[in-house]
Scaffold this active site. Structure first.
Site, mmCIF file in Angstrom:
data_model
loop_
_atom_site.group_PDB
_atom_site.id
_atom_site.type_symbol
_atom_site.label_atom_id
_atom_site.label_comp_id
_atom_site.label_asym_id
_atom_site.label_seq_id
_atom_site.Cartn_x
_atom_site.Cartn_y
_atom_site.Cartn_z
ATOM 1 N N SER A 1 0.853 -1.190 0.000
ATOM 2 C CA SER A 1 0.000 0.000 0.000
ATOM 3 C C SER A 1 0.891 1.243 0.000
ATOM 4 O O SER A 1 2.114 1.139 0.100
ATOM 5 C CB SER A 1 -0.886 0.014 1.246
ATOM 6 O OG SER A 1 -0.083 0.318 2.365
ATOM 7 N N LYS A 2 0.246 2.393 -0.070
ATOM 8 C CA LYS A 2 0.973 3.669 -0.115
ATOM 9 C C LYS A 2 1.966 3.807 1.040
ATOM 10 O O LYS A 2 2.965 4.501 0.931
ATOM 11 C CB LYS A 2 -0.022 4.822 -0.050
ATOM 12 C CG LYS A 2 -0.716 5.073 -1.360
ATOM 13 C CD LYS A 2 -0.959 6.576 -1.559
ATOM 14 C CE LYS A 2 -1.452 6.904 -2.944
ATOM 15 N NZ LYS A 2 -2.875 6.656 -3.158
ATOM 16 N N ARG A 3 1.633 3.168 2.151
ATOM 17 C CA ARG A 3 2.522 3.195 3.304
ATOM 18 C C ARG A 3 3.918 2.703 2.946
ATOM 19 O O ARG A 3 4.915 3.129 3.493
ATOM 20 C CB ARG A 3 1.954 2.249 4.369
ATOM 21 C CG ARG A 3 1.523 2.877 5.641
ATOM 22 C CD ARG A 3 0.908 1.883 6.607
ATOM 23 N NE ARG A 3 0.558 0.584 6.064
ATOM 24 C CZ ARG A 3 1.282 -0.516 6.193
ATOM 25 N NH1 ARG A 3 2.423 -0.480 6.840
ATOM 26 N NH2 ARG A 3 0.871 -1.663 5.691
ATOM 27 N N HIS A 4 3.968 1.729 2.025
ATOM 28 C CA HIS A 4 5.258 1.148 1.648
ATOM 29 C C HIS A 4 6.026 2.024 0.658
ATOM 30 O O HIS A 4 7.243 1.932 0.565
ATOM 31 C CB HIS A 4 5.063 -0.226 1.005
ATOM 32 C CG HIS A 4 4.459 -1.248 1.922
ATOM 33 N ND1 HIS A 4 3.108 -1.510 1.958
ATOM 34 C CD2 HIS A 4 5.032 -2.048 2.842
ATOM 35 C CE1 HIS A 4 2.876 -2.458 2.857
ATOM 36 N NE2 HIS A 4 4.019 -2.797 3.415
#
Ligand code: GLU
Length: 495
Positions: A248-251
């Site tokens: 996800s964007k977190r990564h």
């Protein structure tokens, strides 16, 4: 048999990089089999429809070089390729199943359905429809009153999905809902539309992500109900982050537009994605592939069953390798838009500037992980620099006076060179260092700090040539002035 595969995105936003990896597999499979790769837009869920999403999808595919043979913009013998333009087909097919007694009309109100759902959940059961309308007389729900059409899922037994990678996967029919095929608004559900289209478009292989496997028994039931032969199913593993969670964007970046913006090359992203869940074989460590090699080497049978892990640092490395493998001319054409975007150079590029850029490319090529890295590596070529503080302009193990002298002598030398050319500069500069009793590195560092305001840069003399004699001399003089002021202020303190 002509291989026909498809990418069937729902236009709900930017396609996730995991989906794009699956597209890469489809595309490689089509190309290596001289087959067809079809783009179909699955836009039947109007609540999730995002304006412009189709353009985002086609732009992403185009950037990666994943061309399609049939699709909404290209047409083809099986069109239309946008599901919302095929509503009559789905209605007719759903009615066909009602007529055969394999599907039924249901006019249960949403409140009732919600109540059953909650009751089931409270009992810890699968939230399934109670089949209230399944056995009503055929005319109990009139075709012109609001209703949905549901499939009569067998009440017992099992359904087996044959997956090329996983083998047979068997599902218990009692756990499968009487799924809706046609909604009250006349739109089909994903299940009906995907089966009808894959069949009518002669799709031979469905290569899609694992997350669709639980839906596949429903599709198999539909193929059976229609009396159609199902295509070959190939469910490929998901793409996870390094922490084992869904990427996800977190990564980091998860859309093609982000990777593009961050300076990755399409050929590197393509290469990287093709290795997410596939590898060329035991003992074969090759990781850098061209598109042509991948078309030849890719083997869908060798796709891993375990989820693939997206390692951003590996992509950085791979991108750097692809940059180094490019011709200087190709790289120049990738870098020009970056320099233009940040306003370092004009559009179109002036002839004199182009010559400078051509000089610059080999100086930076080894040092780039992404094309955007060229910005901090070359900014001092295009824009004024802010002189380093005086303390940082002093040479290593040198006094202020020695540093000033080194700067003065360098100016005198560079001012008199016949050609301001990197090859002509180096030897006289080395000689100058000897004359000053310095190591070459000591002198070069002073010059680098003064002219670029950076401690690490591409090779110095090439840079000086690109920066040009006038600017080089001006910066050396400014550095000299800065050091002199330091000397003056030190003198004042001692006075
Ligand atoms: N429209 C589905 C999606 O959004 C397609 C799934 C499939 O490939 O069958 O991914």
């Amino acid at each position: 048999m002509t291989v026909r595969v498809r990418f069937a995105p729902s236009p709900t936003g930017h396609p996730h990089i995991g989906n794009i990896r699956t597209v890469v597999f489809n595309w490689l499979f089509a190309r290596q089999n001289n087959g067809k790769f079809i783009l179909r837009i699955e836009d039947t869920d109007r609540t999730r429809y995002v304006e412009d999403a189709v353009k985002v999808i086609t732009d992403s595919l185009t950037w990666l070089g994943l061309d399609w043979d049939e699709g909404p913009d290209k047409g083809g013998p099986y069109g239309p390729y946008t599901q919302s333009k095929r509503l009559d087909i789905y209605r007719e097919k759903a009615e066909e199943l009602v007529a055969k007694g394999l599907a039924y009309r249901c006019n249960c109100k949403p409140e009732r359905l919600e109540k059953i759902r909650e009751e089931n959940l409270a009992k810890g059961l699968n939230p399934m429809y109670d089949r209230h309308c399944r056995d009503l007389p055929p005319d109990a729900v009139a075709p012109n009153e609001p209703h949905v059409i549901r499939l009569k899922v067998p009440l017992e037994g099992t359904t087996t999905v044959h997956d090329e990678l996983k083998g047979d996967v068997t599902f218990d029919n009692t756990q499968i809902n009487d799924q809706i095929l046609l909604k009250t608004d006349g739109f089909p559900t994903y299940h009906l539309a995907v089966v009808v289209d894959d069949h009518m478009m002669d799709i031979t292989h469905i290569i899609r992500a694992d997350e669709w496997l639980p839906s596949t028994p429903k599709h198999v039931m539909l193929y059976e109900a229609f009396g159609w032969e199902p295509p070959i199913f190939i469910h490929v593993p998901l793409v996870l982050g390094q922490d084992g969670k869904k990427l996800s964007k977190r990564h980091g970046a998860v859309s093609i537009a982000d990777f593009h913006r961050q300076g990755y090359l399409p050929e590197a992203v393509f290469n990287f994605l093709s290795l997410l869940g596939w590898s060329p074989g035991e003992g074969d460590e090759q990781e850098i592939f061209t598109r042509e090699e991948l078309i030849e080497r890719f083997d869908i049978e060798r796709v891993n069953l375990a989820p693939a892990v997206f390692a951003y640092d590996k992509l950085d490395w791979m991108n750097g390798v692809h940059i180094r493998n490019m011709s200087e001319e190709d790289l120049l054409h990738k870098l020009i838009p970056v320099w233009q975007e940040v306003g370092f150079i004009s559009t179109p590029v002036q002839a004199e500037m182009l010559r400078k850029l051509e000089k610059l490319v080999p100086l930076v090529q080894e040092r780039l992980k992404t094309v955007r890295d060229v910005i901090p590596l070359t900014d001092f070529v295009f824009t004024d620099i802010e002189m380093l503080p005086a303390e940082e302009l002093i040479g290593k193990k040198m006094t202020v006076e020695q540093s000033i002298e080194a700067l003065q002598k360098t100016q005198a030398l560079l001012a008199t060179l016949v050609n301001f050319d990197d090859k002509e500069m180096e030897q006289p500069m080395r000689d100058l260092a000897t004359e000053l009793g310095l190591k070459a590195g000591q002198l070069f560092t002073i010059v680098r700090n003064a002219v670029t305001a950076k401690t690490v840069t591409p090779p110095l003399f090439g840079l000086l040539e690109v920066i040009g004699r006038e600017t080089t001399l001006r910066r050396l003089e400014q550095a000299e002035e800065t050091l002199k002021s330091l000397l003056d202020s030190q003198a004042e303190v001692t006075d």
